[in-house]
Design a protein around this motif. Structure first.
Motif, PDB file in Angstrom:
ATOM      1  N   SER A 125       0.827  -1.209   0.000  1.00  0.00           N
ATOM      2  CA  SER A 125       0.000   0.000   0.000  1.00  0.00           C
ATOM      3  C   SER A 125       0.861   1.258   0.000  1.00  0.00           C
ATOM      4  CB  SER A 125      -0.933   0.003   1.223  1.00  0.00           C
ATOM      5  OG  SER A 125      -1.810  -1.109   1.199  1.00  0.00           O
ATOM      6  N   LEU A 126       1.960   1.222   0.753  1.00  0.00           N
ATOM      7  CA  LEU A 126       2.852   2.374   0.780  1.00  0.00           C
ATOM      8  C   LEU A 126       3.533   2.581  -0.566  1.00  0.00           C
ATOM      9  CD1 LEU A 126       4.476   2.015   4.313  1.00  0.00           C
ATOM     10  CD2 LEU A 126       2.866   3.769   3.570  1.00  0.00           C
ATOM     11  N   LEU A 127       3.955   1.504  -1.213  1.00  0.00           N
ATOM     12  CA  LEU A 127       4.552   1.642  -2.539  1.00  0.00           C
ATOM     13  C   LEU A 127       3.555   2.236  -3.519  1.00  0.00           C
ATOM     14  CD1 LEU A 127       6.679  -1.580  -3.152  1.00  0.00           C
ATOM     15  CD2 LEU A 127       7.486   0.747  -2.766  1.00  0.00           C
ATOM     16  N   TRP A 128       2.312   1.797  -3.431  1.00  0.00           N
ATOM     17  CA  TRP A 128       1.264   2.352  -4.280  1.00  0.00           C
ATOM     18  C   TRP A 128       1.109   3.848  -4.023  1.00  0.00           C
ATOM     19  CZ3 TRP A 128      -3.364   4.625  -2.758  1.00  0.00           C
ATOM     20  CH2 TRP A 128      -4.301   4.857  -3.772  1.00  0.00           C
ATOM     21  N   ALA A 129       1.127   4.252  -2.759  1.00  0.00           N
ATOM     22  CA  ALA A 129       0.995   5.670  -2.428  1.00  0.00           C
ATOM     23  C   ALA A 129       2.221   6.458  -2.890  1.00  0.00           C
ATOM     24  CB  ALA A 129       0.794   5.838  -0.919  1.00  0.00           C
ATOM     25  N   ILE A 130       3.414   5.849  -2.809  1.00  0.00           N
ATOM     26  CA  ILE A 130       4.623   6.521  -3.278  1.00  0.00           C
ATOM     27  C   ILE A 130       4.561   6.732  -4.783  1.00  0.00           C
ATOM     28  CG2 ILE A 130       7.111   6.210  -3.615  1.00  0.00           C
ATOM     29  CD1 ILE A 130       7.221   4.919  -0.859  1.00  0.00           C
ATOM     30  N   SER A 131       3.995   5.779  -5.504  1.00  0.00           N
ATOM     31  CA  SER A 131       3.873   5.951  -6.955  1.00  0.00           C
ATOM     32  C   SER A 131       2.989   7.153  -7.275  1.00  0.00           C
ATOM     33  CB  SER A 131       3.310   4.686  -7.607  1.00  0.00           C
ATOM     34  OG  SER A 131       1.917   4.539  -7.375  1.00  0.00           O
ATOM     35  N   ARG A 132       1.997   7.401  -6.442  1.00  0.00           N
ATOM     36  CA  ARG A 132       1.151   8.583  -6.643  1.00  0.00           C
ATOM     37  C   ARG A 132       1.949   9.862  -6.391  1.00  0.00           C
ATOM     38  NH1 ARG A 132      -4.206   8.416  -6.841  1.00  0.00           N
ATOM     39  NH2 ARG A 132      -4.415  10.288  -5.556  1.00  0.00           N
ATOM     40  N   GLU A 133       2.814   9.833  -5.384  1.00  0.00           N
ATOM     41  CA  GLU A 133       3.661  10.993  -5.132  1.00  0.00           C
ATOM     42  C   GLU A 133       4.592  11.244  -6.322  1.00  0.00           C
ATOM     43  OE1 GLU A 133       3.688  13.245  -2.807  1.00  0.00           O
ATOM     44  OE2 GLU A 133       2.087  12.320  -1.627  1.00  0.00           O
ATOM     45  N   ALA A 134       5.147  10.166  -6.879  1.00  0.00           N
ATOM     46  CA  ALA A 134       6.052  10.316  -8.014  1.00  0.00           C
ATOM     47  C   ALA A 134       5.334  10.913  -9.219  1.00  0.00           C
ATOM     48  CB  ALA A 134       6.661   8.960  -8.378  1.00  0.00           C
ATOM     49  N   ARG A 238      10.534  -7.616  -8.524  1.00  0.00           N
ATOM     50  CA  ARG A 238      10.388  -6.152  -8.426  1.00  0.00           C
ATOM     51  C   ARG A 238      10.054  -5.505  -9.760  1.00  0.00           C
ATOM     52  NH1 ARG A 238      15.334  -4.946  -4.123  1.00  0.00           N
ATOM     53  NH2 ARG A 238      14.516  -6.375  -2.530  1.00  0.00           N
ATOM     54  N   GLN A 239      10.615  -6.032 -10.828  1.00  0.00           N
ATOM     55  CA  GLN A 239      10.292  -5.430 -12.119  1.00  0.00           C
ATOM     56  C   GLN A 239       8.813  -5.593 -12.436  1.00  0.00           C
ATOM     57  OE1 GLN A 239      12.954  -6.665 -15.211  1.00  0.00           O
ATOM     58  NE2 GLN A 239      14.673  -5.512 -14.353  1.00  0.00           N
ATOM     59  N   ALA A 240       8.270  -6.774 -12.160  1.00  0.00           N
ATOM     60  CA  ALA A 240       6.838  -6.992 -12.385  1.00  0.00           C
ATOM     61  C   ALA A 240       6.013  -6.115 -11.452  1.00  0.00           C
ATOM     62  CB  ALA A 240       6.495  -8.460 -12.175  1.00  0.00           C
ATOM     63  N   LEU A 241       6.439  -6.015 -10.192  1.00  0.00           N
ATOM     64  CA  LEU A 241       5.721  -5.186  -9.225  1.00  0.00           C
ATOM     65  C   LEU A 241       5.742  -3.723  -9.649  1.00  0.00           C
ATOM     66  CD1 LEU A 241       4.339  -4.601  -6.516  1.00  0.00           C
ATOM     67  CD2 LEU A 241       6.613  -4.609  -5.448  1.00  0.00           C
ATOM     68  N   PHE A 242       6.919  -3.215 -10.020  1.00  0.00           N
ATOM     69  CA  PHE A 242       7.024  -1.803 -10.393  1.00  0.00           C
ATOM     70  C   PHE A 242       6.193  -1.499 -11.636  1.00  0.00           C
ATOM     71  CE2 PHE A 242      11.464  -1.206  -8.298  1.00  0.00           C
ATOM     72  CZ  PHE A 242      10.862  -1.358  -7.058  1.00  0.00           C
ATOM     73  N   GLU A 243       6.191  -2.419 -12.577  1.00  0.00           N
ATOM     74  CA  GLU A 243       5.392  -2.227 -13.789  1.00  0.00           C
ATOM     75  C   GLU A 243       3.910  -2.162 -13.423  1.00  0.00           C
ATOM     76  OE1 GLU A 243       4.672  -1.550 -17.722  1.00  0.00           O
ATOM     77  OE2 GLU A 243       6.683  -1.863 -16.887  1.00  0.00           O
ATOM     78  N   ARG A 244       3.514  -3.022 -12.503  1.00  0.00           N
ATOM     79  CA  ARG A 244       2.096  -3.104 -12.115  1.00  0.00           C
ATOM     80  C   ARG A 244       1.662  -1.921 -11.263  1.00  0.00           C
ATOM     81  NH1 ARG A 244      -2.185  -2.862 -10.433  1.00  0.00           N
ATOM     82  NH2 ARG A 244      -3.692  -4.491  -9.840  1.00  0.00           N
ATOM     83  N   ILE A 245       2.575  -1.413 -10.447  1.00  0.00           N
ATOM     84  CA  ILE A 245       2.196  -0.422  -9.441  1.00  0.00           C
ATOM     85  C   ILE A 245       2.374   1.023  -9.918  1.00  0.00           C
ATOM     86  CG2 ILE A 245       4.351   0.084  -8.177  1.00  0.00           C
ATOM     87  CD1 ILE A 245       2.858  -0.754  -5.626  1.00  0.00           C
ATOM     88  N   GLY A 246       2.976   1.188 -11.096  1.00  0.00           N
ATOM     89  CA  GLY A 246       3.184   2.539 -11.613  1.00  0.00           C
ATOM     90  C   GLY A 246       4.556   3.101 -11.289  1.00  0.00           C
ATOM     91  N   LEU A 247       5.520   2.213 -10.974  1.00  0.00           N
ATOM     92  CA  LEU A 247       6.877   2.652 -10.678  1.00  0.00           C
ATOM     93  C   LEU A 247       7.860   2.121 -11.717  1.00  0.00           C
ATOM     94  CD1 LEU A 247       6.947   2.112  -6.798  1.00  0.00           C
ATOM     95  CD2 LEU A 247       6.810   4.295  -8.002  1.00  0.00           C
ATOM     96  N   ALA A 248       7.394   1.902 -12.941  1.00  0.00           N
ATOM     97  CA  ALA A 248       8.248   1.326 -13.974  1.00  0.00           C
ATOM     98  C   ALA A 248       9.461   2.204 -14.255  1.00  0.00           C
ATOM     99  CB  ALA A 248       7.447   1.105 -15.256  1.00  0.00           C
ATOM    100  N   GLY A 249       9.367   3.495 -13.974  1.00  0.00           N
ATOM    101  CA  GLY A 249      10.502   4.379 -14.200  1.00  0.00           C
ATOM    102  C   GLY A 249      11.710   4.018 -13.373  1.00  0.00           C
ATOM    103  N   TYR A 250      11.516   3.245 -12.305  1.00  0.00           N
ATOM    104  CA  TYR A 250      12.626   2.852 -11.438  1.00  0.00           C
ATOM    105  C   TYR A 250      13.308   1.571 -11.899  1.00  0.00           C
ATOM    106  CZ  TYR A 250      11.254   6.518  -8.250  1.00  0.00           C
ATOM    107  OH  TYR A 250      10.967   7.752  -7.703  1.00  0.00           O
ATOM    108  N   THR A 251      12.932   1.041 -13.050  1.00  0.00           N
ATOM    109  CA  THR A 251      13.613  -0.125 -13.602  1.00  0.00           C
ATOM    110  C   THR A 251      14.654   0.275 -14.630  1.00  0.00           C
ATOM    111  OG1 THR A 251      11.933  -0.432 -15.329  1.00  0.00           O
ATOM    112  CG2 THR A 251      11.578  -1.564 -13.220  1.00  0.00           C
ATOM    113  N   THR A 252      14.864   1.559 -14.834  1.00  0.00           N
ATOM    114  CA  THR A 252      15.871   2.055 -15.756  1.00  0.00           C
ATOM    115  C   THR A 252      16.403   3.375 -15.243  1.00  0.00           C
ATOM    116  OG1 THR A 252      16.263   2.910 -17.989  1.00  0.00           O
ATOM    117  CG2 THR A 252      14.033   3.066 -17.155  1.00  0.00           C
ATOM    118  N   ALA A 253      17.648   3.676 -15.590  1.00  0.00           N
ATOM    119  CA  ALA A 253      18.237   4.946 -15.162  1.00  0.00           C
ATOM    120  C   ALA A 253      17.903   6.071 -16.122  1.00  0.00           C
ATOM    121  CB  ALA A 253      19.757   4.811 -15.053  1.00  0.00           C
ATOM    122  N   GLY A 254      17.410   5.722 -17.293  1.00  0.00           N
ATOM    123  CA  GLY A 254      17.102   6.743 -18.290  1.00  0.00           C
ATOM    124  C   GLY A 254      15.697   6.580 -18.805  1.00  0.00           C
TER     125      GLY A 254
END
Length: 409
Positions: A125-134, A238-254
Motif C-alpha cells: 500500500s505504501l509503494l502504491w501511495a509513493i507511486s502517486r507521489e512520483a 520487483r520489475q513486475a511489481l514496479f510495472e504493475r504499481i506505476g513505478l516502472a521508471g525505477y527499472t531504468t536509469a534513463g
C-alpha cells in the motif's frame, strides 16, 4: 488563562475534533500552524500539541485559545500534556529523511498463523501511495479508489493464500506515524471501522503532509522504495511489481523503451514475407525534455569522444562518435539535473548497459556488473570533468533496487 484548568477528557475532546475535521481544517479553524517542535502521540496518531491544548482549554473553560494567546514549548504545552499522562515527542522526525526511512523499517505488520513472513499489505500500500507521489497526484485518496486499486495489488503480490483486505492497511497504516485518515466521525474511530462504515462515509487516506513533502525529493523517494522492498518484499519480482504499481521508471536509469508489441504494421508483404511498399507512417504529438547540447558537446570534448567505461572510440560517418549519458536520468521519476557533473561520455553499448542498470560505479570508482559477470575496471575521469558522487550513488541505488542478487557496491 492558565493551562491548569485543562483535564484529561478535554484533551480527548480536542483530539476527536482533530480527527473529525482533519488536521488542516482543525488548525485553520482554531488559528494555529503546524507544530515545529512538539507533537502529542496518542494511539499511534500525532497531534499538534499547542493546537490541542488551545482547543482543550476551550472545552474546559469555554475560552478557546489561539496561537498568539499563549506560548508553546517544553515548559508550557508539553508539560501540561505530560502531567495529564499524554506522550509528547519532538516533531523533528517529520523533517528528515533518515527518520522517515526508520519508520518504514519498523511498520507494525501482522503475521498470519503458521506463517512467519510479515504481511505485505502495508508495504504494498505504501509503494502504491509513493507511486502517486512520483506522479504528483493528490496525497489523499478516497476509500473507494484505494479499495479498487490496492485490493487487486494485494491479491497479485501479497503472501500466498493471504486474504486481500485493503481496509486493514487503509486504516492501520496510521500506526506508522506517516499516514492519516480523514472523514470518519470521531465516535466511530475507537476501533477499526467496518467496511460498511468506510463505504458509507468515503473517507480519504494518504501520507501526512510532512511525509509527502519528504517523498517529493527524488533521492528520498528512491531510498524509501528501496527500504520497503529490502525490508518486506525481498522475494517479490520487483520489475513486475514496479510495472504493475506505476513505478516502472525505477527499472531504468534513463528513458529506455521498446516498441509496443501491440503495434501492427499495415505494410503489404509478398509471399516471402518481404515488404512490398514503404514503411507506414503516422502522426504523433509528444513532449520531450530540452537538453543543453553545449553540455553534451563539452563532456565529449573533455573525454575525447572516448568511452569512460570501456575506452572505446567509435567512428560514424568518418567522425568520432560518443554519447553524453546522464548519470541520474532527466524527467520523471528521477528528475536529475542537466549539468556537467551529471554526465558521462560513453559509447553506445555502455550507454545502454548503464541506463539498463546492468553496470554501475561502486564507491571505489570501479565499474562492475550487477550480475557479477564482469571484471571490474576503473571509471576513467578527466581532471577537468567533475562528477557528482551523489548522482553516482543514486544510480548505484537504482541498480541495487533492481538486482536479483545481493546488494551491489
Amino acid at each position: 488563562m492558565g493551562l491548569g484548568d485543562i483535564r484529561y477528557e478535554d484533551v480527548i475532546a480536542a483530539t476527536e475534533e482533530f480527527r473529525s475535521l482533519g488536521r488542516d481544517d482543525f488548525l485553520q479553524q482554531y488559528g494555529f500552524r503546524r507544530a515545529k517542535s512538539y507533537e502529542m502521540v496518542l494511539d499511534g496518531l500525532r497531534y499538534d500539541s499547542k493546537a490541542i491544548v488551545g482547543v482543550a482549554h476551550g472545552h474546559a473553560t469555554g475560552e478557546f485559545l489561539r496561537a498568539g494567546d499563549f506560548s508553546g514549548g517544553a515548559a508550557t504545552v508539553a508539560r501540561c500534556l505530560r502531567d495529564l499522562g499524554f506522550v509528547v515527542e519532538t516533531g523533528e522526525t517529520f523533517h528528515n529523511p533518515a527518520a522517515l526511512l526508520e519508520r518504514l523499517r519498523r511498520l507494525k505488520v501482522s503475521r498470519g498463523p503458521g506463517n512467519p513472513a510479515p504481511s505485505r499489505h502495508q508495504p504494498l500500500s505504501l509503494l502504491w501511495a509513493i507511486s502517486r507521489e512520483a506522479d504528483e497526484w493528490p496525497r489523499l485518496t478516497s476509500w473507494p479508489q484505494f479499495r479498487d486499486e490496492v485490493g487487486p495489488l494485494l491479491v497479485e503480490f501479497g503472501l500466498p493464500n493471504a486474504k486481500a483486505t485493503p481496509e486493514y492497511p487503509f486504516w492501520h497504516l496510521r500506526g506508522s506515524g506517516l499516514w492519516e485518515v480523514q472523514g470518519i466521525p470521531a465516535e466511530l474511530t475507537e476501533k477499526m471501522p467496518k467496511t460498511s462504515i468506510l463505504d458509507a462515509h468515503h473517507p480519504q487516506a494518504g501520507f501526512k503532509e510532512e511525509a509527502a513533502g519528504l517523498l517529493r525529493d527524488p533521492v528520498t523517494r528512491l531510498d524509501a522504495i528501496a527500504t520497503i522492498c529490502e525490508t518486506y518484499l525481498q522475494d517479490v519480482d520487483r520489475q513486475a511489481l514496479f510495472e504493475r504499481i506505476g513505478l516502472a521508471g525505477y527499472t531504468t536509469a534513463g528513458s529506455l523503451s521498446s516498441p509496443s508489441e501491440d503495434e501492427s504494421s499495415d505494410a503489404g508483404t509478398d509471399e516471402y514475407g518481404r515488404a512490398t511498399g514503404p514503411a507506414p507512417r503516422r502522426d504523433t504529438t509528444r513532449s520531450v525534455i530540452v537538453r543543453d547540447e553545449a553540455l553534451a558537446r563539452k563532456v565529449k570534448e573533455l573525454e575525447g569522444d572516448r568511452c569512460q567505461i570501456c575506452d572505446t572510440t567509435l567512428r560514424y560517418l568518418n567522425r568520432p562518435y560518443s554519447e553524453a549519458a546522464h548519470i541520474r536520468g532527466l524527467g520523471r521519476p528521477h528528475h536529475g539535473p542537466d549539468e556537467l557533473q551529471n554526465l558521462l561520455c560513453l559509447c553506445a553499448n555502455c550507454h545502454v548497459l548503464f541506463d539498463g542498470l546492468e553496470i554501475y560505479v561502486d564507491p571505489d570508482g570501479l565499474v562492475r556488473g550487477t550480475r557479477g559477470d564482469r571484471e571490474p575496471r576503473p571509471l576513467r575521469r578527466d581532471p577537468g570533468h567533475p562528477m557528482d558522487e551523489t548522482h553516482i550513488g543514486y544510480h548505484r541505488d537504482l541498480c541495487n533496487l533492481n538486482a536479483r542478487k545481493p546488494a551491489v557496491g
